[in-house]
Design a protein around this motif. Structure first.
Motif, PDB file in Angstrom:
ATOM      1  N   MET A  35     -16.783 -36.721 -27.371  1.00 28.29           N
ATOM      2  CA  MET A  35     -17.838 -35.842 -26.865  1.00 28.29           C
ATOM      3  C   MET A  35     -19.228 -36.413 -27.186  1.00 28.29           C
ATOM      4  O   MET A  35     -20.112 -36.443 -26.318  1.00 28.29           O
ATOM      5  CB  MET A  35     -17.684 -34.449 -27.475  1.00 28.29           C
ATOM      6  N   GLN A  38     -20.186 -39.293 -24.853  1.00 27.20           N
ATOM      7  CA  GLN A  38     -20.648 -38.861 -23.530  1.00 27.20           C
ATOM      8  C   GLN A  38     -22.052 -38.273 -23.597  1.00 27.20           C
ATOM      9  O   GLN A  38     -22.873 -38.490 -22.703  1.00 27.20           O
ATOM     10  CB  GLN A  38     -19.666 -37.841 -22.950  1.00 27.20           C
ATOM     11  N   ARG A  54     -25.722 -31.776 -24.739  1.00 30.55           N
ATOM     12  CA  ARG A  54     -24.440 -31.068 -24.680  1.00 30.55           C
ATOM     13  C   ARG A  54     -24.500 -29.904 -23.701  1.00 30.55           C
ATOM     14  O   ARG A  54     -23.584 -29.692 -22.889  1.00 30.55           O
ATOM     15  CB  ARG A  54     -24.077 -30.567 -26.082  1.00 30.55           C
ATOM     16  N   LEU A  57     -24.485 -31.246 -20.054  1.00 30.58           N
ATOM     17  CA  LEU A  57     -23.151 -31.694 -19.648  1.00 30.58           C
ATOM     18  C   LEU A  57     -22.218 -30.509 -19.459  1.00 30.58           C
ATOM     19  O   LEU A  57     -21.389 -30.503 -18.543  1.00 30.58           O
ATOM     20  CB  LEU A  57     -22.591 -32.666 -20.685  1.00 30.58           C
ATOM     21  N   GLN A  58     -22.346 -29.514 -20.331  1.00 32.64           N
ATOM     22  CA  GLN A  58     -21.497 -28.334 -20.206  1.00 32.64           C
ATOM     23  C   GLN A  58     -21.757 -27.628 -18.876  1.00 32.64           C
ATOM     24  O   GLN A  58     -20.826 -27.157 -18.210  1.00 32.64           O
ATOM     25  CB  GLN A  58     -21.759 -27.380 -21.373  1.00 32.64           C
ATOM     26  N   TRP A  62     -19.030 -31.454 -17.708  1.00 33.44           N
ATOM     27  CA  TRP A  62     -18.864 -32.782 -18.292  1.00 33.44           C
ATOM     28  C   TRP A  62     -18.675 -33.866 -17.244  1.00 33.44           C
ATOM     29  O   TRP A  62     -18.032 -34.895 -17.495  1.00 33.44           O
ATOM     30  CB  TRP A  62     -17.734 -32.782 -19.315  1.00 33.44           C
ATOM     31  N   LYS A  64     -20.609 -36.520 -15.659  1.00 37.04           N
ATOM     32  CA  LYS A  64     -21.878 -37.247 -15.843  1.00 37.04           C
ATOM     33  C   LYS A  64     -22.501 -37.659 -14.515  1.00 37.04           C
ATOM     34  O   LYS A  64     -23.737 -37.663 -14.386  1.00 37.04           O
ATOM     35  CB  LYS A  64     -21.633 -38.478 -16.724  1.00 37.04           C
ATOM     36  N   TYR A 176     -15.549 -27.885 -24.583  1.00 39.15           N
ATOM     37  CA  TYR A 176     -15.545 -29.265 -24.102  1.00 39.15           C
ATOM     38  C   TYR A 176     -14.210 -29.609 -23.447  1.00 39.15           C
ATOM     39  O   TYR A 176     -14.161 -30.196 -22.364  1.00 39.15           O
ATOM     40  CB  TYR A 176     -15.817 -30.210 -25.269  1.00 39.15           C
ATOM     41  N   ASN A 180     -13.403 -29.535 -19.057  1.00 37.11           N
ATOM     42  CA  ASN A 180     -13.341 -30.928 -18.634  1.00 37.11           C
ATOM     43  C   ASN A 180     -11.993 -31.170 -17.953  1.00 37.11           C
ATOM     44  O   ASN A 180     -10.943 -31.056 -18.579  1.00 37.11           O
ATOM     45  CB  ASN A 180     -13.500 -31.846 -19.850  1.00 37.11           C
TER      46      ASN A 180
END
Length: 462
Positions: A35, A38, A54, A57-58, A62, A64, A176, A180
């Motif tokens: 995590m 990333q 974070r 991305l959340q 996640w 990118k 996470y 994902n």
């Protein structure tokens, strides 16, 4: 050389032919490192703190690529962050100093976010603690009109209880994994590990704890059945497994709502017990009671249409029971596997006492493993068949299923044999040949199912 050997010799083992899937098994430490890696890649692009990275991305699950696309499409960095409900530190200066807390009304030092919604540290601590106990890892500003998210560093700054901070970290890790598509928790009891895959399609995953499961739905591996039909089947089994036969023998269905009704008296007047229905009808002719009372003669007349509808429903239930009984039969055999293993191990000891070497008798133990895998496959083929509509390809499937069923039972028979008056060399050869044949037939059946999926040969019914 036997015909079974000839079939087997030119075929590669199933493991050699299966597509290699690169899956990583990650423990908690590995997940956190993955995590952070990333997040670090995003930090260098968007120039934000780890906590804000974070949150970004959340928000993009996640992904990118999705995040960076949105970032470069935005007019500027500040606009992108504000639209994502996070503020960079340089955006708006945070007011400090004493004042009256709007929550507890105490005059004390007030702290807050870049939105300048402030309250005392004790109230922030209470607010965040409650949100974390509710299972939230993305927490908005305390002001109900404000959507600004607290970055992870700010949450930890306001919290005072180390156990709550640890809970917050666990929530972040859980979110996470759960959001994902390339990560799944292992469903093994008390395992705590997760699997990271290069693709999210259904495929067999085997965790280091020994649990094998479908990566897509995390249920027990269910080839050749797809995840959707497997979920439908498990639901149907839960609803019907123990009562289906009793229903057929002892109940009728309400003509209006199809609720199952058991007749508990001699009178043929029935009132549906479903509170949302209450339909009144005759148990014999199944017509509305008001119609029945005005035309008693209809009760002794055969109504083809009504009877056809009831027969159709009963036929569907009979069809379910047909496939369920065969599914259940292999399932019960699998539950007795440990008993079969003990029996075979005793047989292996006796064979060694009669002069066979340790390596010679290992074919029996291998055959038990082959039998277990094939029973698992056979069990699932009846779920596949239940949802499969009839066509020429389904007839080929049924022929392959029949061959595997017969070979599986023959192998089971070899393993169950008593050793008295048996030629041990012949028994060993028979077990080896049949094991190879069963493995071959299993592969043929699964390959046919996979080819049918790729070429859209299958027609499924719900």
């Amino acid at each position: 050389m036997s015909s079974d050997d000839e079939i087997y010799m030119d075929s590669e083992s199933e493991e050699e032919q299966e597509e290699e899937v690169e899956d990583q098994i990650l423990d908690e430490k590995g997940l956190r490192a993955d995590m952070k890696q990333q997040i670090a890649e995003i930090q260098s692009t968007v120039e934000v703190s780890e906590g804000v990275g974070r949150l970004l991305l959340q928000k993009h699950k996640w992904n990118k690529d999705s995040l960076t696309d949105k970032f470069y499409e935005s007019p500027d960095r500040i606009t992108f962050l504000i639209e994502s409900n996070v503020h960079p530190k340089e955006c708006v200066p945070v007011e400090t100093g004493e004042g009256d807390c709007d929550i507890c009304c105490e005059t004390t030092e007030l702290v807050g976010l870049s939105c300048n919604h402030r309250c005392c540290k004790e109230c922030w601590n209470s607010y965040l603690t409650e949100k974390i106990k509710e299972g939230q890892s993305e927490i908005e500003c305390m002001d109900s009109r404000c959507k600004l998210l607290l970055d992870d560093e700010k949450v930890e700054e306001f919290l005072t209880d180390s156990s709550i901070i640890a809970t917050f970290h666990r929530l972040i890790l859980n979110k996470y994994v759960s959001s994902n598509v390339f990560l799944k928790w292992c469903p093994g009891v008390d395992c705590g590990k997760a699997v990271k895959s290069t693709h999210c399609d259904p495929h067999l995953v085997t965790c280091t704890c020994g649990t094998g499961f479908c990566f897509y739905c995390t249920n027990e591996w269910h080839d050749p059945v797809n995840c959707h039909h497997m979920r439908l089947w498990m639901k149907k089994c839960g609803e019907n497994a123990e009562t289906a036969t009793w229903i057929i023998n002892n109940t009728k269905d309400c003509p209006k709502c199809l609720a199952q009704i058991e007749k508990n008296g001699g009178c043929n007047y029935i009132r549906c017990t479903n509170p949302a229905c209450g339909y009144q009808f005759c148990w014999i002719c199944m017509n509305s009671w008001s119609v029945h009372a005005q035309a008693w003669y209809n009760c002794s007349s055969f109504d083809q249409a009504a009877e056809s509808n009831r027969e159709k429903y009963r036929t569907n239930l009979d069809r379910y029971i047909f496939y369920y009984n065969r599914y259940r039969g292999h399932q019960q055999s699998l539950k007795l596997e440990s008993k079969l293993i003990r029996k075979v191990e005793k047989k292996m000891d006796k064979m060694q006492e009669k002069g066979m070497s340790f390596s010679d008798v290992q074919c029996l133990r291998h055959a038990v493993d082959v039998l277990s895998v094939c029973r698992q496959t056979m069990m699932l083929t009846y779920v596949f068949a239940y949802y499969l509509d009839k066509n020429n390809h389904s007839l080929i499937f049924e022929a392959n299923q029949k061959d595997l069923e017969m070979a599986t039972e023959q192998l089971s028979g070899f393993l169950e044999r008593e050793l008295e008056d048996e030629d041990l060399t012949t028994l060993k050869q028979s077990v080896q040949d049949k094991s190879r044949y069963v493995e071959h037939r299993r592969k043929r059946l699964l390959d046919h199912c996979a080819d049918g999926n790729e070429q859209n040969h299958w027609v499924f019914i719900e």
